[in-house]
Design a protein around this motif. Structure first.
Motif, PDB file in Angstrom:
ATOM      1  N   TYR A  22       0.802  -1.213   0.000  1.00  0.00           N
ATOM      2  CA  TYR A  22       0.000   0.000   0.000  1.00  0.00           C
ATOM      3  C   TYR A  22       0.839   1.269   0.000  1.00  0.00           C
ATOM      4  O   TYR A  22       1.909   1.341   0.602  1.00  0.00           O
TER       5      TYR A  22
ATOM      6  N   ARG B 253      -4.316   4.428  -1.519  1.00  0.00           N
ATOM      7  CA  ARG B 253      -4.065   4.211  -2.941  1.00  0.00           C
ATOM      8  C   ARG B 253      -3.517   5.463  -3.607  1.00  0.00           C
ATOM      9  O   ARG B 253      -3.860   6.576  -3.215  1.00  0.00           O
TER      10      ARG B 253
ATOM     11  N   ASP C 172      -7.481   5.140   2.801  1.00  0.00           N
ATOM     12  CA  ASP C 172      -8.554   4.191   3.100  1.00  0.00           C
ATOM     13  C   ASP C 172      -8.620   3.879   4.590  1.00  0.00           C
ATOM     14  O   ASP C 172      -9.691   3.576   5.123  1.00  0.00           O
TER      15      ASP C 172
END
Length: 121
Positions: A32, A100, A109
């Motif tokens: 990530y 992201r 997120d």
């Protein structure tokens, strides 16, 4: 359960330095992108810096470019924000986020709880 835990905030005089850390758990951190946001009283939250999963791409906002550096350690599952030459205008709650995109398009997120940074003049 994803957890992001920030540390390293505090009170510092103008011109000083702080290093924020954000430790992630509950997922494969190295997959990530990560980012640091800040929110000052009465202002909108703003993206300060972001880094891609591999650290091959980094972004810093114009307001902190040349003073703040984002980095990550995928072994320690931790992202850092080294803040130098701090100014009173940097006073805010700083949040790390996992998400992201890299660069100015980073979207979080998952979020940490925030850590207060106060810069005195």
């Amino acid at each position: 359960q994803v957890q992001l835990v920030e540390s390293g905030g505090g009170l510092v005089q103008a011109g000083g330095s702080l290093r924020l850390s954000c430790a992630a758990s509950g997922l494969t951190f190295s997959r990530y992108a990560m980012g640091w946001f800040r929110q000052a009283p009465g202002k909108e939250r703003e993206l300060v810096a972001a880094i891609s999963w591999s650290a091959g791409t980094t972004y810093s906002s114009d307001s902190v470019k040349g003073r703040f550096t984002i980095s990550r350690d995928n072994v320690k599952n931790t992202v850092y924000l080294q803040m130098n030459s701090l100014e009173p205008e940097d006073t805010a709650v700083y949040y790390c986020a996992l998400g992201r995109g890299a660069g100015r398009d980073f979207k979080g997120d998952y979020w940490g709880q925030g850590t207060q940074v106060t810069v005195s003049s």
